[in-house]
Design a protein around this motif. Structure first.
Motif, PDB file in Angstrom:
ATOM      1  N   PRO A  39     -56.648  94.859  26.340  1.00  0.00           N
ATOM      2  CA  PRO A  39     -57.736  94.244  27.103  1.00  0.00           C
ATOM      3  C   PRO A  39     -57.423  92.812  27.552  1.00  0.00           C
ATOM      4  O   PRO A  39     -57.828  92.399  28.640  1.00  0.00           O
ATOM      5  N   CYS A  40     -56.688  92.062  26.750  1.00  0.00           N
ATOM      6  CA  CYS A  40     -56.330  90.700  27.164  1.00  0.00           C
ATOM      7  C   CYS A  40     -55.301  90.716  28.288  1.00  0.00           C
ATOM      8  O   CYS A  40     -55.337  89.856  29.177  1.00  0.00           O
ATOM      9  N   ARG A  41     -54.412  91.694  28.286  1.00  0.00           N
ATOM     10  CA  ARG A  41     -53.460  91.826  29.392  1.00  0.00           C
ATOM     11  C   ARG A  41     -54.236  92.173  30.666  1.00  0.00           C
ATOM     12  O   ARG A  41     -53.961  91.632  31.740  1.00  0.00           O
ATOM     13  N   CYS A  42     -55.213  93.061  30.540  1.00  0.00           N
ATOM     14  CA  CYS A  42     -56.092  93.408  31.656  1.00  0.00           C
ATOM     15  C   CYS A  42     -56.750  92.149  32.211  1.00  0.00           C
ATOM     16  O   CYS A  42     -56.739  91.887  33.421  1.00  0.00           O
ATOM     17  N   TYR A  43     -57.328  91.354  31.324  1.00  0.00           N
ATOM     18  CA  TYR A  43     -58.013  90.113  31.709  1.00  0.00           C
ATOM     19  C   TYR A  43     -57.064  89.158  32.440  1.00  0.00           C
ATOM     20  O   TYR A  43     -57.384  88.637  33.515  1.00  0.00           O
ATOM     21  N   ALA A  44     -55.905  88.916  31.855  1.00  0.00           N
ATOM     22  CA  ALA A  44     -54.961  87.966  32.454  1.00  0.00           C
ATOM     23  C   ALA A  44     -54.485  88.459  33.814  1.00  0.00           C
ATOM     24  O   ALA A  44     -54.455  87.687  34.785  1.00  0.00           O
ATOM     25  N   ASN A  45     -54.122  89.732  33.904  1.00  0.00           N
ATOM     26  CA  ASN A  45     -53.634  90.272  35.180  1.00  0.00           C
ATOM     27  C   ASN A  45     -54.694  90.199  36.266  1.00  0.00           C
ATOM     28  O   ASN A  45     -54.405  89.812  37.402  1.00  0.00           O
ATOM     29  N   ARG A  46     -55.914  90.580  35.930  1.00  0.00           N
ATOM     30  CA  ARG A  46     -56.999  90.543  36.925  1.00  0.00           C
ATOM     31  C   ARG A  46     -57.293  89.116  37.376  1.00  0.00           C
ATOM     32  O   ARG A  46     -57.496  88.856  38.562  1.00  0.00           O
ATOM     33  N   THR A  47     -57.350  88.215  36.430  1.00  0.00           N
ATOM     34  CA  THR A  47     -57.678  86.833  36.764  1.00  0.00           C
ATOM     35  C   THR A  47     -56.607  86.207  37.634  1.00  0.00           C
ATOM     36  O   THR A  47     -56.912  85.607  38.677  1.00  0.00           O
ATOM     37  N   ILE A  48     -55.358  86.348  37.256  1.00  0.00           N
ATOM     38  CA  ILE A  48     -54.261  85.736  38.011  1.00  0.00           C
ATOM     39  C   ILE A  48     -54.131  86.373  39.391  1.00  0.00           C
ATOM     40  O   ILE A  48     -53.914  85.678  40.381  1.00  0.00           O
ATOM     41  N   LEU A  67     -63.293  89.370  32.357  1.00  0.00           N
ATOM     42  CA  LEU A  67     -63.703  89.637  30.974  1.00  0.00           C
ATOM     43  C   LEU A  67     -64.625  90.862  30.939  1.00  0.00           C
ATOM     44  O   LEU A  67     -64.443  91.761  30.108  1.00  0.00           O
ATOM     45  N   ASP A  68     -65.587  90.891  31.847  1.00  0.00           N
ATOM     46  CA  ASP A  68     -66.515  92.026  31.892  1.00  0.00           C
ATOM     47  C   ASP A  68     -65.798  93.329  32.218  1.00  0.00           C
ATOM     48  O   ASP A  68     -66.022  94.351  31.574  1.00  0.00           O
ATOM     49  N   ALA A  69     -64.919  93.294  33.220  1.00  0.00           N
ATOM     50  CA  ALA A  69     -64.205  94.504  33.645  1.00  0.00           C
ATOM     51  C   ALA A  69     -63.274  95.024  32.562  1.00  0.00           C
ATOM     52  O   ALA A  69     -63.038  96.245  32.483  1.00  0.00           O
ATOM     53  N   CYS A  70     -62.772  94.141  31.719  1.00  0.00           N
ATOM     54  CA  CYS A  70     -61.824  94.537  30.674  1.00  0.00           C
ATOM     55  C   CYS A  70     -62.512  94.736  29.323  1.00  0.00           C
ATOM     56  O   CYS A  70     -61.844  94.871  28.296  1.00  0.00           O
ATOM     57  N   ASN A  71     -63.844  94.750  29.327  1.00  0.00           N
ATOM     58  CA  ASN A  71     -64.641  94.983  28.125  1.00  0.00           C
ATOM     59  C   ASN A  71     -64.364  93.970  27.012  1.00  0.00           C
ATOM     60  O   ASN A  71     -64.238  94.338  25.840  1.00  0.00           O
ATOM     61  N   LEU A  72     -64.293  92.711  27.400  1.00  0.00           N
ATOM     62  CA  LEU A  72     -64.125  91.629  26.442  1.00  0.00           C
ATOM     63  C   LEU A  72     -65.410  90.812  26.374  1.00  0.00           C
ATOM     64  O   LEU A  72     -66.224  90.853  27.294  1.00  0.00           O
ATOM     65  N   LYS A  73     -65.566  90.079  25.279  1.00  0.00           N
ATOM     66  CA  LYS A  73     -66.765  89.260  25.102  1.00  0.00           C
ATOM     67  C   LYS A  73     -66.633  87.962  25.873  1.00  0.00           C
ATOM     68  O   LYS A  73     -65.566  87.349  25.885  1.00  0.00           O
ATOM     69  N   ARG A  74     -67.749  87.535  26.448  1.00  0.00           N
ATOM     70  CA  ARG A  74     -67.798  86.215  27.062  1.00  0.00           C
ATOM     71  C   ARG A  74     -67.967  85.192  25.952  1.00  0.00           C
ATOM     72  O   ARG A  74     -68.747  85.403  25.041  1.00  0.00           O
ATOM     73  N   LYS A  78     -52.343  84.726  26.262  1.00  0.00           N
ATOM     74  CA  LYS A  78     -52.282  84.204  24.895  1.00  0.00           C
ATOM     75  C   LYS A  78     -53.587  83.518  24.503  1.00  0.00           C
ATOM     76  O   LYS A  78     -54.059  83.660  23.377  1.00  0.00           O
ATOM     77  N   GLY A  79     -54.182  82.792  25.434  1.00  0.00           N
ATOM     78  CA  GLY A  79     -55.471  82.166  25.167  1.00  0.00           C
ATOM     79  C   GLY A  79     -56.555  83.195  24.915  1.00  0.00           C
ATOM     80  O   GLY A  79     -57.413  83.026  24.045  1.00  0.00           O
ATOM     81  N   CYS A  80     -56.500  84.291  25.666  1.00  0.00           N
ATOM     82  CA  CYS A  80     -57.441  85.391  25.481  1.00  0.00           C
ATOM     83  C   CYS A  80     -57.292  85.977  24.082  1.00  0.00           C
ATOM     84  O   CYS A  80     -58.295  86.215  23.398  1.00  0.00           O
ATOM     85  N   LEU A  81     -56.067  86.214  23.653  1.00  0.00           N
ATOM     86  CA  LEU A  81     -55.840  86.780  22.321  1.00  0.00           C
ATOM     87  C   LEU A  81     -56.482  85.915  21.235  1.00  0.00           C
ATOM     88  O   LEU A  81     -57.184  86.425  20.358  1.00  0.00           O
TER      89      LEU A  81
END
Length: 114
Positions: free
Chosen positions: A67-76, A105-112, A47-50
């Motif tokens: 992409p945010c689901r990707c980010y959250a899953n990878r991080t956790i 973030l990088d792996a899921c193609n999101l902006k830092r 949710k924070g990513c969104l």
């Protein structure tokens, strides 16, 4: 809603703190994080990513679900038990987890956010 706002702010501030070193001011601890399970921490990260990515990219949150689901899953998934314990104490990622979050973030193609 307060928890989501803290996560969004925490993600931005914490990532910025990682980039600038540990000297940046961090938000106060979030007492609601104390009893969160891994899936609940993941939901907060998602949710924070969104929120953060929608602001950074100027796009609707709906377009960022995958992409945010990707980010959250990878991080956790990358977090060790000590990192989970640290999150529960503060409500945001510690330095070790922030490094993993940046990689996600990088792996899921999101902006830092920095």
């Amino acid at each position: 809603m307060r928890g989501l706002l803290l996560v969004a702010i925490g993600l931005f501030v914490a990532t910025s703190a990682f980039a600038a070193g540990s000297t940046a001011a961090l938000p106060p601890p979030d007492p609601t994080a104390a009893r969160l399970s891994r899936p609940q921490i993941g939901e907060r990260a998602y949710k924070g990513c969104l929120v953060t990515q929608a602001q950074l990219q100027g796009t609707p949150q709906e377009t960022l679900r995958s992409p945010c689901r990707c980010y959250a899953n990878r991080t956790i998934a990358a977090m060790g038990e000590d990192e989970v314990a640290a999150f529960r104490q503060t409500g945001y990622f510690n330095d070790v987890t922030r490094a993993k979050a940046l990689a996600a973030l990088d792996a899921c193609n999101l902006k830092r956010p920095i």
